[in-house]
Design a protein around this motif. Structure first.
Motif, PDB file in Angstrom:
ATOM      1  N   VAL A   1       9.441 -14.879 -27.145  1.00 31.45           N
ATOM      2  CA  VAL A   1      10.053 -14.587 -28.438  1.00 31.45           C
ATOM      3  C   VAL A   1      10.651 -13.181 -28.448  1.00 31.45           C
ATOM      4  CG1 VAL A   1       8.072 -13.627 -29.728  1.00 31.45           C
ATOM      5  CG2 VAL A   1       9.727 -15.073 -30.883  1.00 31.45           C
ATOM      6  N   GLY A   2      10.053 -12.257 -27.706  1.00 30.26           N
ATOM      7  CA  GLY A   2      10.623 -10.917 -27.603  1.00 30.26           C
ATOM      8  C   GLY A   2      11.968 -10.941 -26.891  1.00 30.26           C
ATOM      9  N   LEU A   3      12.046 -11.677 -25.781  1.00 25.08           N
ATOM     10  CA  LEU A   3      13.317 -11.801 -25.062  1.00 25.08           C
ATOM     11  C   LEU A   3      14.342 -12.573 -25.888  1.00 25.08           C
ATOM     12  CD1 LEU A   3      12.106 -12.447 -21.402  1.00 25.08           C
ATOM     13  CD2 LEU A   3      13.475 -10.503 -22.192  1.00 25.08           C
ATOM     14  N   TYR A   4      13.873 -13.538 -26.651  1.00 21.37           N
ATOM     15  CA  TYR A   4      14.800 -14.285 -27.506  1.00 21.37           C
ATOM     16  C   TYR A   4      15.420 -13.366 -28.551  1.00 21.37           C
ATOM     17  CZ  TYR A   4      16.652 -17.772 -30.695  1.00 21.37           C
ATOM     18  OH  TYR A   4      17.483 -18.502 -31.497  1.00 21.37           O
ATOM     19  N   MET A   5      14.607 -12.505 -29.155  1.00 16.93           N
ATOM     20  CA  MET A   5      15.154 -11.577 -30.137  1.00 16.93           C
ATOM     21  C   MET A   5      16.069 -10.553 -29.468  1.00 16.93           C
ATOM     22  SD  MET A   5      14.332 -12.529 -33.087  1.00 16.93           S
ATOM     23  CE  MET A   5      14.885 -11.096 -33.992  1.00 16.93           C
ATOM     24  N   PHE A   6      15.815 -10.239 -28.221  1.00 24.74           N
ATOM     25  CA  PHE A   6      16.738  -9.405 -27.452  1.00 24.74           C
ATOM     26  C   PHE A   6      18.086 -10.113 -27.312  1.00 24.74           C
ATOM     27  CE2 PHE A   6      18.219  -8.326 -23.018  1.00 24.74           C
ATOM     28  CZ  PHE A   6      18.738  -7.072 -23.340  1.00 24.74           C
ATOM     29  N   MET A   7      18.053 -11.424 -27.039  1.00 26.20           N
ATOM     30  CA  MET A   7      19.288 -12.210 -26.967  1.00 26.20           C
ATOM     31  C   MET A   7      20.009 -12.234 -28.313  1.00 26.20           C
ATOM     32  SD  MET A   7      19.599 -13.489 -23.829  1.00 26.20           S
ATOM     33  CE  MET A   7      19.013 -11.901 -23.277  1.00 26.20           C
ATOM     34  N   VAL A   8      19.239 -12.356 -29.395  1.00 23.91           N
ATOM     35  CA  VAL A   8      19.835 -12.332 -30.735  1.00 23.91           C
ATOM     36  C   VAL A   8      20.531 -10.994 -30.968  1.00 23.91           C
ATOM     37  CG1 VAL A   8      19.346 -12.370 -33.221  1.00 23.91           C
ATOM     38  CG2 VAL A   8      18.214 -13.994 -31.700  1.00 23.91           C
ATOM     39  N   GLY A   9      19.877  -9.912 -30.556  1.00 24.53           N
ATOM     40  CA  GLY A   9      20.481  -8.589 -30.696  1.00 24.53           C
ATOM     41  C   GLY A   9      21.771  -8.461 -29.905  1.00 24.53           C
TER      42      GLY A   9
ATOM     43  N   VAL B   1      17.442  -3.291 -17.043  1.00 26.74           N
ATOM     44  CA  VAL B   1      17.532  -3.808 -18.415  1.00 26.74           C
ATOM     45  C   VAL B   1      16.199  -4.397 -18.865  1.00 26.74           C
ATOM     46  CG1 VAL B   1      18.608  -5.553 -19.881  1.00 26.74           C
ATOM     47  CG2 VAL B   1      20.013  -4.208 -18.320  1.00 26.74           C
ATOM     48  N   LEU B   2      15.556  -5.170 -18.004  1.00 22.06           N
ATOM     49  CA  LEU B   2      14.270  -5.772 -18.362  1.00 22.06           C
ATOM     50  C   LEU B   2      13.175  -4.718 -18.501  1.00 22.06           C
ATOM     51  CD1 LEU B   2      14.332  -9.011 -16.164  1.00 22.06           C
ATOM     52  CD2 LEU B   2      14.743  -8.801 -18.629  1.00 22.06           C
ATOM     53  N   THR B   3      13.259  -3.663 -17.693  1.00 25.81           N
ATOM     54  CA  THR B   3      12.319  -2.551 -17.843  1.00 25.81           C
ATOM     55  C   THR B   3      12.500  -1.874 -19.195  1.00 25.81           C
ATOM     56  OG1 THR B   3      12.297  -2.161 -15.454  1.00 25.81           O
ATOM     57  CG2 THR B   3      11.527  -0.365 -16.862  1.00 25.81           C
ATOM     58  N   LEU B   4      13.747  -1.659 -19.590  1.00 23.35           N
ATOM     59  CA  LEU B   4      14.028  -1.070 -20.906  1.00 23.35           C
ATOM     60  C   LEU B   4      13.541  -1.981 -22.021  1.00 23.35           C
ATOM     61  CD1 LEU B   4      17.626   0.319 -20.270  1.00 23.35           C
ATOM     62  CD2 LEU B   4      15.522   1.650 -20.530  1.00 23.35           C
ATOM     63  N   PHE B   5      13.704  -3.301 -21.833  1.00 23.85           N
ATOM     64  CA  PHE B   5      13.174  -4.245 -22.824  1.00 23.85           C
ATOM     65  C   PHE B   5      11.660  -4.102 -22.950  1.00 23.85           C
ATOM     66  CE2 PHE B   5      10.782  -8.218 -23.065  1.00 23.85           C
ATOM     67  CZ  PHE B   5      11.006  -8.549 -24.393  1.00 23.85           C
ATOM     68  N   ALA B   6      10.969  -4.071 -21.802  1.00 21.20           N
ATOM     69  CA  ALA B   6       9.510  -3.961 -21.824  1.00 21.20           C
ATOM     70  C   ALA B   6       9.067  -2.665 -22.496  1.00 21.20           C
ATOM     71  CB  ALA B   6       8.958  -4.048 -20.401  1.00 21.20           C
ATOM     72  N   LEU B   7       9.742  -1.568 -22.223  1.00 14.65           N
ATOM     73  CA  LEU B   7       9.393  -0.287 -22.841  1.00 14.65           C
ATOM     74  C   LEU B   7       9.667  -0.309 -24.346  1.00 14.65           C
ATOM     75  CD1 LEU B   7      10.717   2.203 -20.127  1.00 14.65           C
ATOM     76  CD2 LEU B   7       8.314   1.698 -20.686  1.00 14.65           C
TER      77      LEU B   7
ATOM     78  N   GLY C   1      11.470  -4.157 -31.067  1.00 10.67           N
ATOM     79  CA  GLY C   1      12.001  -3.389 -29.954  1.00 10.67           C
ATOM     80  C   GLY C   1      13.051  -4.162 -29.187  1.00 10.67           C
ATOM     81  N   GLY C   2      12.773  -5.446 -28.924  1.00 16.39           N
ATOM     82  CA  GLY C   2      13.740  -6.267 -28.219  1.00 16.39           C
ATOM     83  C   GLY C   2      15.036  -6.425 -28.988  1.00 16.39           C
ATOM     84  N   PHE C   3      14.933  -6.659 -30.285  1.00 10.52           N
ATOM     85  CA  PHE C   3      16.123  -6.854 -31.109  1.00 10.52           C
ATOM     86  C   PHE C   3      16.984  -5.593 -31.152  1.00 10.52           C
ATOM     87  CE2 PHE C   3      18.153  -6.656 -35.349  1.00 10.52           C
ATOM     88  CZ  PHE C   3      19.039  -7.721 -35.215  1.00 10.52           C
TER      89      PHE C   3
END
Length: 422
Positions: free
Chosen positions: A80-88, A246-252, A267-269
Motif C-alpha cells: 500500500v505504501g508503494l501504491y500510494m507512491f504510484m498515486v503520487g 528511488v526505492l531507497t528514498l521511498f523506504a526512507l 511518505g510514499g505519496f
C-alpha cells in the motif's frame, strides 16, 4: 510458528491469494464491467471470516493462522505504501489550474457535505461504542468526515483516461477536485493520528515532524531529486542502480512518516508527488507498478479481508447504522459535487457525471480505514460497515457514470467506447 513453518504457510497463502484475486477480478470485469481492483477488493473479503471462515472455518484458520499474519501485515504495508507512491507519481497539479474555479467549488463541496454528515451521525455511532475507547467525539468526527469525503482517485483517473476524457471539462474537473479532496482527507487523517498519539508530546512530534517533512518535500524535494531525473534522461531510461536509489528514498520517506507517528503511506505519496516527471517517473512506474498491482496489493486486500467480519453487523440497530452510513456517504459526496458543478456553469449531464465519479471510494477508503483499525480509532463493527460502503460506492461508479453521462456523450461522439477491462 517457526521460520520454516512460516515459510511453508506463506507460499501456500500467496498461491491462494493470487489465484483468488485474479479469478474474482476476472469475473468482475467479465460480468460486471468493473475494474480488476474491484474484484480483488471483494476477493479479500471472501477469503476472510465473512465467507471462507463462515463456510469452512477450520480450513480458513489453518490457511491463515494468527501467527502468520505478521508477515502478511508487513507485505501489505509495503504494497500500500508503494501504491500510494504510484498515486503520487500520477498527481498532476495542472489539472487544478486548468479548471480552478469549478474544481475548487466541487472539492470544497465534496469535503464540506461529508463532514456535515459526520457531525450528524458520529454521536450516534459513539453511543454504540463503534470507536476506540481513547477516541473523543472531535477525533471521531474528523475521522468519519475523512472516510466519507475520500475519493478513489486512481480509479477515477483510469476511467477518465480510458474513455478519452483527460482533456474534456469533465475530466479535468473530476481529476483536480478528486486530487484536492484526497489530499484534504489524508491531511485530516494525519491530524487525527497525531492527536491520538498518546500524549501532547507525541502529537506535537507527529504534527511538527510531518509538517516539516511535507514542507521539505514540496519545496526542496524537486530540486534535490532533479539530478536523478536528469540522469535518467541521459541514460535513456531507469537503470537498476537508479531504481535502487528511488526505492531507497521511498523506504526512507516511509520510515520518516512512521517514525514521527503518522503512517508510511504519507511518505510514499509525498515522494511520488515531487519525483521529476518524464523519463524517471515513467520508467519507475513501468518497473514497479506490475509488482505492486499483481503481487503486493492482493496481500493488502486479503489482510484487510481477514479483519473484516461482516457477521458482527448482526442486529437491526447495527444494520440501520450501516444503511445510514452508506446512504449518507452517497448523498453527501455525490449530490454535493453535482450541485457544485451545476452552480459553476456545467450542464446537468456533466455535473451528474462528476458526482458519479467522485462518489467512488475504492482502495483509498480501504487504506484509510485499515489505518484507523490499526491505530484503534475504530472497532471491527464500524470497520466492516465502512468496507461495505467502500465496495458498494466503487461498484456504483462505472455503471452510474455510464447511465448519467456516458450514453449521451457517446452519441455526440465525445466519449470513447466503454472499455471491457475497466
Amino acid at each position: 510458528m517457526t521460520p520454516a513453518e512460516l515459510s511453508v504457510i506463506f507460499f501456500l497463502q500467496l498461491a491462494v491469494i493470487l489465484a483468488a484475486c485474479r479469478a474474482v477480478g476476472w469475473l468482475a470485469k467479465r460480468f460486471l464491467g468493473q475494474p480488476q481492483v474491484v474484484g480483488e477488493m471483494i476477493a479479500g473479503v471472501i477469503l476472510g471470516p465473512s465467507l471462507f471462515g463462515l463456510i469452512a472455518p477450520d480450513i480458513q484458520a489453518t490457511l491463515f493462522p494468527e501467527g502468520s499474519r505478521g508477515v502478511l501485515f508487513v507485505l501489505a504495508q509495503l504494497g500500500v505504501g508503494l501504491y500510494m507512491f504510484m498515486v503520487g507519481l500520477g498527481f498532476r497539479t495542472e489539472h487544478f489550474r486548468q479548471n480552478a474555479r469549478s474544481a475548487a467549488a466541487v472539492s470544497i463541496s465534496g469535503m464540506a457535505a461529508p463532514f456535515l454528515v459526520a457531525v450528524a451521525i458520529t454521536p450516534w455511532l459513539m453511543s454504540r461504542d463503534l470507536f476506540g475507547a481513547q477516541v473523543g467525539q472531535f477525533q471521531a468526527t474528523l475521522f468519519m468526515g475523512a472516510c466519507i469525503a475520500i475519493t478513489a482517485f486512481p480509479m477515477l483517473a483510469r476511467i477518465i483516461h480510458e474513455r478519452g476524457l483527460a482533456g474534456a471539462p469533465i475530466g479535468t474537473l473530476s481529476l483536480s477536485a478528486g486530487a484536492v479532496d484526497d489530499a484534504g482527507a489524508w491531511t485530516i487523517l494525519a491530524i487525527v493520528l497525531a492527536m491520538l498519539g498518546g500524549g501532547p508530546e507525541l502529537a506535537i512530534k507527529a504534527i511538527v515532524g510531518g509538517g516539516l517533512f511535507a514542507v521539505f518535500m514540496l519545496t526542496l524535494g524537486p530540486r534535490v531529486l532533479g539530478p536523478l531525473g536528469r540522469l535518467a534522461e541521459r541514460q535513456g531510461g531507469v537503470r537498476q542502480t537508479t531504481l535502487a536509489v528511488v526505492l531507497t528514498l521511498f523506504a526512507l520517506s516511509a520510515f520518516a512518516m512512521d517514525a514521527v507517528g503518522i503512517h508510511a503511506v504519507f511518505g510514499g505519496f509525498l515522494l511520488g508527488c515531487v519525483m521529476p516527471r518524464g523519463v524517471l517517473s515513467e520508467g519507475v512506474r513501468k518497473q514497479v507498478e506490475p509488482v505492486v498491482v499483481v503481487l503486493l496489493l492482493p496481500m493488502f486486500f486479503t489482510f484487510s479481508g481477514l479483519n473484516t467480519q461482516l457477521t458482527t453487523v448482526n442486529d437491526l440497530g447495527l444494520l440501520a447504522i450501516a444503511g445510514v452510513v452508506l446512504i449518507g456517504s452517497i448523498a453527501a459526496k455525490g449530490l454535493a459535487c453535482w450541485a457544485a458543478a451545476r452552480l459553476t456553469g456545467h450542464d446537468n449531464a456533466t455535473a451528474m457525471g462528476v458526482g458519479a465519479l467522485m462518489n467512488a471510494r475504492g482502495l483509498m477508503e480501504l487504506i484509510i480505514i485499515n489505518i484507523g483499525l490499526q491505530h484503534g480509532v475504530i472497532g471491527p463493527e464500524l470497520f466492516a460497515m465502512l468496507v461495505l460502503m467502500a465496495i458498494i460506492t466503487t461498484l456504483m461508479a462505472s455503471p452510474l457514470f455510464e447511465w448519467v453521462y456516458g450514453r449521451k456523450a457517446r452519441e455526440r461522439g465525445e466519449l470513447a467506447a466503454a472499455p471491457t477491462d475497466l
